[in-house]
Write a protein that holds these residues in place. Structure first.
Motif, PDB file in Angstrom:
ATOM      1  N   GLU A 566      48.134  39.090  35.040  1.00 60.71           N
ATOM      2  CA  GLU A 566      48.661  38.004  34.209  1.00 60.71           C
ATOM      3  C   GLU A 566      48.131  36.664  34.705  1.00 60.71           C
ATOM      4  O   GLU A 566      48.164  36.373  35.902  1.00 60.71           O
ATOM      5  CB  GLU A 566      50.194  37.991  34.259  1.00 60.71           C
ATOM      6  CG  GLU A 566      50.851  39.226  33.661  1.00 60.71           C
ATOM      7  CD  GLU A 566      50.832  39.213  32.137  1.00 60.71           C
ATOM      8  OE1 GLU A 566      50.455  38.165  31.556  1.00 60.71           O
ATOM      9  OE2 GLU A 566      51.187  40.245  31.541  1.00 60.71           O
ATOM     10  N   PHE A 567      47.632  35.851  33.778  1.00 61.91           N
ATOM     11  CA  PHE A 567      47.158  34.510  34.098  1.00 61.91           C
ATOM     12  C   PHE A 567      47.845  33.521  33.159  1.00 61.91           C
ATOM     13  O   PHE A 567      48.122  33.837  32.002  1.00 61.91           O
ATOM     14  CB  PHE A 567      45.641  34.401  33.936  1.00 61.91           C
ATOM     15  CG  PHE A 567      44.862  35.274  34.889  1.00 61.91           C
ATOM     16  CD1 PHE A 567      44.523  34.818  36.147  1.00 61.91           C
ATOM     17  CD2 PHE A 567      44.484  36.560  34.519  1.00 61.91           C
ATOM     18  CE1 PHE A 567      43.817  35.629  37.021  1.00 61.91           C
ATOM     19  CE2 PHE A 567      43.783  37.365  35.385  1.00 61.91           C
ATOM     20  CZ  PHE A 567      43.440  36.905  36.644  1.00 61.91           C
ATOM     21  N   ASP A 568      48.072  32.354  33.673  1.00 59.43           N
ATOM     22  CA  ASP A 568      48.766  31.345  32.884  1.00 59.43           C
ATOM     23  C   ASP A 568      47.771  30.475  32.119  1.00 59.43           C
ATOM     24  O   ASP A 568      47.743  29.249  32.253  1.00 59.43           O
ATOM     25  CB  ASP A 568      49.639  30.479  33.803  1.00 59.43           C
ATOM     26  CG  ASP A 568      50.561  29.558  33.016  1.00 59.43           C
ATOM     27  OD1 ASP A 568      50.801  29.864  31.825  1.00 59.43           O
ATOM     28  OD2 ASP A 568      51.012  28.545  33.580  1.00 59.43           O
ATOM     29  N   LEU A 569      46.902  31.123  31.345  1.00 60.76           N
ATOM     30  CA  LEU A 569      45.955  30.373  30.521  1.00 60.76           C
ATOM     31  C   LEU A 569      45.407  31.297  29.445  1.00 60.76           C
ATOM     32  O   LEU A 569      45.498  32.527  29.544  1.00 60.76           O
ATOM     33  CB  LEU A 569      44.806  29.800  31.356  1.00 60.76           C
ATOM     34  CG  LEU A 569      43.734  30.756  31.877  1.00 60.76           C
ATOM     35  CD1 LEU A 569      42.472  29.977  32.220  1.00 60.76           C
ATOM     36  CD2 LEU A 569      44.214  31.512  33.106  1.00 60.76           C
ATOM     37  N   ASP A 570      44.833  30.682  28.437  1.00 58.77           N
ATOM     38  CA  ASP A 570      44.237  31.423  27.331  1.00 58.77           C
ATOM     39  C   ASP A 570      42.838  31.873  27.753  1.00 58.77           C
ATOM     40  O   ASP A 570      41.896  31.073  27.789  1.00 58.77           O
ATOM     41  CB  ASP A 570      44.171  30.530  26.091  1.00 58.77           C
ATOM     42  CG  ASP A 570      43.519  31.227  24.901  1.00 58.77           C
ATOM     43  OD1 ASP A 570      43.175  32.419  25.014  1.00 58.77           O
ATOM     44  OD2 ASP A 570      43.341  30.559  23.856  1.00 58.77           O
ATOM     45  N   LEU A 571      42.696  33.147  28.071  1.00 55.54           N
ATOM     46  CA  LEU A 571      41.404  33.649  28.543  1.00 55.54           C
ATOM     47  C   LEU A 571      40.358  33.670  27.435  1.00 55.54           C
ATOM     48  O   LEU A 571      39.157  33.650  27.722  1.00 55.54           O
ATOM     49  CB  LEU A 571      41.579  35.060  29.120  1.00 55.54           C
ATOM     50  CG  LEU A 571      42.473  35.171  30.365  1.00 55.54           C
ATOM     51  CD1 LEU A 571      42.652  36.628  30.764  1.00 55.54           C
ATOM     52  CD2 LEU A 571      41.874  34.383  31.517  1.00 55.54           C
ATOM     53  N   LEU A 574      37.992  30.441  27.460  1.00 57.31           N
ATOM     54  CA  LEU A 574      37.362  30.035  28.713  1.00 57.31           C
ATOM     55  C   LEU A 574      36.121  29.176  28.472  1.00 57.31           C
ATOM     56  O   LEU A 574      35.874  28.210  29.177  1.00 57.31           O
ATOM     57  CB  LEU A 574      36.980  31.270  29.547  1.00 57.31           C
ATOM     58  CG  LEU A 574      38.137  32.014  30.230  1.00 57.31           C
ATOM     59  CD1 LEU A 574      37.632  33.281  30.897  1.00 57.31           C
ATOM     60  CD2 LEU A 574      38.815  31.121  31.263  1.00 57.31           C
ATOM     61  N   LEU A 834      44.110  38.655  25.629  1.00 60.39           N
ATOM     62  CA  LEU A 834      43.437  37.531  26.279  1.00 60.39           C
ATOM     63  C   LEU A 834      44.131  36.213  25.979  1.00 60.39           C
ATOM     64  O   LEU A 834      44.263  35.347  26.852  1.00 60.39           O
ATOM     65  CB  LEU A 834      41.972  37.479  25.832  1.00 60.39           C
ATOM     66  CG  LEU A 834      41.079  38.627  26.303  1.00 60.39           C
ATOM     67  CD1 LEU A 834      39.718  38.564  25.624  1.00 60.39           C
ATOM     68  CD2 LEU A 834      40.904  38.606  27.825  1.00 60.39           C
ATOM     69  N   LYS A 835      44.558  36.029  24.741  1.00 62.29           N
ATOM     70  CA  LYS A 835      45.264  34.799  24.391  1.00 62.29           C
ATOM     71  C   LYS A 835      46.542  34.650  25.204  1.00 62.29           C
ATOM     72  O   LYS A 835      46.953  33.535  25.551  1.00 62.29           O
ATOM     73  CB  LYS A 835      45.596  34.789  22.909  1.00 62.29           C
ATOM     74  CG  LYS A 835      44.393  34.601  21.997  1.00 62.29           C
ATOM     75  CD  LYS A 835      44.813  34.695  20.528  1.00 62.29           C
ATOM     76  CE  LYS A 835      43.626  34.575  19.591  1.00 62.29           C
ATOM     77  NZ  LYS A 835      44.018  34.735  18.171  1.00 62.29           N
ATOM     78  N   GLY A 837      46.831  35.593  28.193  1.00 66.37           N
ATOM     79  CA  GLY A 837      46.483  35.504  29.610  1.00 66.37           C
ATOM     80  C   GLY A 837      46.516  36.838  30.316  1.00 66.37           C
ATOM     81  O   GLY A 837      46.597  36.882  31.548  1.00 66.37           O
ATOM     82  N   ARG A 838      46.478  37.937  29.563  1.00 66.68           N
ATOM     83  CA  ARG A 838      46.566  39.269  30.169  1.00 66.68           C
ATOM     84  C   ARG A 838      45.163  39.892  30.246  1.00 66.68           C
ATOM     85  O   ARG A 838      44.494  40.065  29.228  1.00 66.68           O
ATOM     86  CB  ARG A 838      47.500  40.165  29.346  1.00 66.68           C
ATOM     87  CG  ARG A 838      47.799  41.498  30.039  1.00 66.68           C
ATOM     88  CD  ARG A 838      48.924  42.266  29.355  1.00 66.68           C
ATOM     89  NE  ARG A 838      48.539  42.745  28.031  1.00 66.68           N
ATOM     90  CZ  ARG A 838      49.009  42.264  26.887  1.00 66.68           C
ATOM     91  NH1 ARG A 838      49.886  41.256  26.901  1.00 66.68           N
ATOM     92  NH2 ARG A 838      48.611  42.758  25.731  1.00 66.68           N
TER      93      ARG A 838
END
Length: 887
Positions: A566-571, A574, A834-835, A837-838
């Motif tokens: 999990e990331f706190d951004l819209d992958l 990028l 991805l949107k 953040g996964r």
């Protein structure tokens, strides 16, 4: 003092002898010599081989006279006689080619005793089998002048006789091996600790083990002095560096340890790469290495960017437009045409000198490059400026750069003596350590003879009396040296070998191991003599190394890779444009996302692996060349070419595109591959022309951009060709330099992305669009339905068509149904993840799944070692297959 031609010349006041360059003589011989074809292809290498063999032939005579060589006893049509006669005639016809050292020896043979400035005595081994006839003749001639030294003389005994004595007692294994190493009929002896062969992981561990063994010897035996221990190392900086480091940390003093270079020859490397790039087409790796050199006048960032662009196939990147001043001049010089004359070559080298870095940090390297360039210019100075550029000669001279020779370390009377593998011991030792006991050392592999086989050398010796070098003689000499080396130890000989090299590859033990093992009782296999580094009771290691208790280390549990991170951004965002909007995705990027989200993320971040390797005619390059030839062979709005036109135009079109995007294919070494590709493209073009005529299809455009959105995200791509059928139906075609088997399965299984995306996009038209783009846009927009799409697989000529329900043509294979349903469903899911953040991870079952169930290539899984490192060990794939596809 060591006897040398220079010393003899000074003792007899002989003038310096000059020699004529051999290549100049060889160039005048024409085609009537046996090496003519080799010389025409590789003159420098051939001249070097001829010079070496001619030197051996000269030293095989006793008087340095070509007339003393008679070959009548050899078969007249045999290869041996042909080459000996050719070498002798070359020598007789050009006496000035005799090397200066040999000319000095010839002058010595003509001297009288009274001509010597002082008397002296020569100490030499009359039984040495390695002396050449000329060397033996000179030594005997000197003895006739100054007298023969008695073999009982104290110096002769010290320097010759004593060094042949086997020091270990015959009752121990080491002494038995010293005396009978080369005796095939010798009996066996029982195993003991006087001789052992030990293995460790690598060269560094060898040196650390040697330090531990020496420490144990010195601790347990107070009578043992460090100077009574000898160490033999393989040549090269690796062992020297490791031994210096290990013994320094252990507080052990080494004597005569060779030094190691303190720095690379950056200046020499840079000049060599520049000259290699003067021959167009310049090799990509040479260009990249040159761009990265720290002594050029641009920053490391610029050099790295230029090198990366070259390795990606871009020889004129956009970056060069921002260069100015010296940097722009340097790039123009590097990419300029090859010098046609010696004058142009010398001017380019002078320009290169002026465009090096002014950074004080690299001043020594810049000075080295300028010094080597000045030497090169001086060597080329006598050449005619208007003559053809001697580029090959310049490259050979530049390639001969060397670091300043590292002197042997200080000699300490109380230090541990260090020798190199090619050196004979000058005194005895109580203990001897032999490091690097691997294949290729003890003895080293003999070098080949480009002129004669060993059998021919034997025949020449028997028929003419000339004793020329052979691989067998080299091996005998190396084994004799090895026996002398181990014979210098009076108590113990320990061999250490590496199990792996620095790359982790397995290494074999030295080829002399069987010679040792056959003298040991109870051994069935030579390898059983090798004792690996294991701390177990009763091994030789326990008696050589004082082991410290090993710390108890709790083994690390392998980390469990989660199904996603999990990331706190819209992958998905990028990559952004300057205005902050997301950059478009291409079909190839989306296909990578299908296979591996992690590989896709690395690509979005610009963290892909870029391999540096020589140019190759791989699948990608084959496809690019074929595409570009097709684009020019089948222009829009023209009649389809006939077979005769295709056969005429393909060679010139292919050569034109090779010059533009793959210049290395112009060289002669790629002739076979180039001709094969030409034949493949010609065949595919003939079939494509036949298909177009049978369909009565018009080519509307080639190589055009399409753009649009997919699930709200911008996408774009470049299609290869747009056809229009008589009823107005457009067909977007993509050429593939492959066969149709896997591609057909992919379409049938609903996993295609590329051409299906093409029909979902449109051509962007504005007032700046040229006529061709407008025509393509009108053709696509003038059809009320989605356009048909097709793959043309060039290797087998098949055309796989989708988007037309009924199509009556034997030249086209219709693939019905939705060819992208599964791919689009997975892309939709990937976008949503991805949107959010996964970042989803792959499993070990994914490769098999995508290959079997989707007929997709899984190259993305090999993009980076990180893909495998973050792969879950699972028998189930990371994606769920629709029920109707799950078999």
């Amino acid at each position: 003092m060591p006897l040398s031609p220079q010393l003899l010349a000074s003792l007899y006041a002989l003038p310096h002898c000059t020699e004529k360059p051999l290549r100049e003589v060889l160039e005048t011989l024409g085609d009537n010599v046996p090496w003519a074809e080799s010389f025409a292809v590789a003159p420098e290498q051939t001249a070097s081989a001829i010079g070496a063999m001619l030197g051996h032939l000269m030293m095989a005579t006793r008087d340095l006279e070509p007339g003393s060589i008679t070959t009548d006893a050899l078969p007249s049509d045999g290869r041996a006689r042909v080459h000996i006669d050719a070498l002798r005639d070359l020598w007789a016809g050009s006496p000035a080619i005799v090397p200066s050292d040999l000319a000095t020896l010839k002058a010595i043979l003509a001297c009288e005793a009274a001509e010597a400035l002082q008397s002296f005595q020569v100490i030499w081994d009359r039984n040495c089998t390695q002396l050449t006839s000329l060397e033996r003749a000179v030594l005997e001639h000197l003895e006739s002048h100054h007298g023969k030294l008695d073999e009982d003389d104290i110096d002769h005994v010290r320097l010759i006789s004593d060094r042949k004595i086997c020091r270990a007692p015959a009752s121990v294994l080491a002494g038995h091996v010293q005396r009978h190493l080369l005796d095939p009929s010798a009996p066996v002896a029982p195993m003991d600790d006087s001789l052992a062969v030990l293995s460790v992981r690598d060269a560094l561990t060898e040196c650390e083990a040697a330090a531990a063994i020496v420490q144990r010897w010195l601790t347990e035996d107070q009578t043992l002095a460090a100077s009574e221990i000898g160490i033999i190392l393989p040549s090269g900086p690796e062992y020297i560096h490791y031994l210096s480091e290990a013994f320094g940390q252990a507080g052990l003093t080494t004597s005569s340890l060779p030094g190691v270079p303190e720095r690379r020859n950056v200046g020499g490397e840079t000049l060599l790469h520049f000259l290699q790039c003067r021959r167009r087409p310049a090799p990509a790796m040479a260009l990249a290495s040159l761009y990265c050199s720290p002594i050029l006048c641009w920053s490391p960032d610029v050099g790295t960017a230029l090198a990366s662009a070259v390795m990606a196939g871009d020889f004129q990147p956009m970056l060069v437009h921002s260069l100015s001043g010296k940097q722009a001049a340097l790039f123009s010089l590097i990419r300029s045409a090859s010098p046609a004359t010696n004058g142009q070559l010398k001017e380019q080298v002078r320009s290169f000198q002026r465009l090096l870095s002014d950074d004080e940090l690299f001043a020594p390297d810049v000075a080295e490059a300028k010094q080597l360039a000045s030497r090169l210019l001086a060597a080329l100075g006598n050449a005619n400026d208007a003559a053809e550029a001697e580029l090959e000669k310049a490259i050979q001279m530049a390639a001969a750069y060397q670091a300043p020779p590292c002197p042997r370390g200080d000699y300490f009377l109380g230090g541990i003596s260090v020798m190199l593998a090619h050196e004979a011991p000058k005194r005895q030792f109580r203990k001897l350590l032999v490091l690097g006991f691997n294949d290729g050392a003890y003895p080293p592999s003999p070098s080949g003879n480009p002129f004669f086989l060993d059998s021919e050398v034997v025949a020449i010796g028997g028929a003419t009396g000339l004793q020329l070098p052979s691989q067998a003689k080299q091996l005998d000499a190396a084994l004799e040296l090895f026996a002398r080396q181990i014979g210098a130890a009076s108590e113990q000989v320990i061999f250490l070998l590496s199990e792996r090299d620095r790359g982790g590859n397995f290494l074999s033990v030295s080829s002399s191991l069987p010679l040792i093992s056959r003298l040991v009782a109870g051994l069935e296999d030579p390898e059983s003599l090798v004792v690996p580094l294991t701390h177990s009771e009763g091994t030789i290691w326990d008696r050589l190394v004082a082991w410290k208790p090993r710390p108890v280390v709790e083994p690390l549990q392998p980390l469990e890779v989660p199904s996603h991170y999990e990331f706190d951004l819209d992958l998905l965002g990028l990559r952004k444009k300057d205005d902050g909007s997301p950059r478009a995705q291409s079909p190839s990027r989306l296909e990578k996302l299908l296979i591996s989200p992690l590989a896709w993320v690395l690509a979005e971040l610009g963290a892909e692996h870029v391999s540096w390797q020589p140019e190759a005619l791989d699948v990608m390059l084959r496809g690019s060349l074929a595409h570009e030839v097709f684009e020019r062979l089948f222009p829009p709005g023209k009649d389809h070419p006939s077979n005769e036109v295709i056969e005429e135009k393909v060679p010139e079109l292919l050569l034109e595109r090779i010059r533009a995007i793959a210049p290395f294919l112009q060289t002669s070494v790629w002739a076979v591959e180039r001709n094969t590709l030409e034949a493949e493209i010609t065949k595919a073009a003939k079939h494509w022309s036949m298909v177009l005529r049978s369909l009565d299809a018009e080519i509307v455009g080639n190589e055009f951009w399409l753009s649009g959105t997919l699930f709200g995200h911008p996408v774009h791509g470049k299609a290869d060709c747009l056809l229009r059928l008589p009823d107005g139906q457009p067909i977007v075609v993509d050429y593939k330099k492959s066969s149709s088997g896997t591609r057909r399965q992919r379409l049938q299984k609903g996993w295609d992305l590329q051409v299906d995306l093409y029909r979902r996009m449109s051509v962007q038209i504005d007032e700046r669009s040229h006529e061709g783009v407008v025509r393509i846009g009108e053709t696509l927009s003038g059809w009320s339905k989605l356009p048909a799409v097709a793959y043309h697989t060039l290797n087998d000529g098949n055309v796989l068509l989708n988007g037309i329900e009924v199509f009556d043509s034997t030249e086209v294979e219709l693939v019905a149904g939705d060819i992208a349903a599964n791919a689009l469903a997975l892309i939709s899911a990937r976008f949503e993840a991805l949107k959010a953040g996964r970042l989803e991870t792959n499993t070990t079952a994914d490769a098999k799944f995508f290959q079997k169930a989707a007929a997709l290539g899984t190259y993305a899984l090999e993009d980076s070692p990180l893909i495998t490192a973050f792969m879950r060990d699972d028998t189930a794939p990371s994606v769920t297959l629709p029920d109707d596809q799950d078999d």
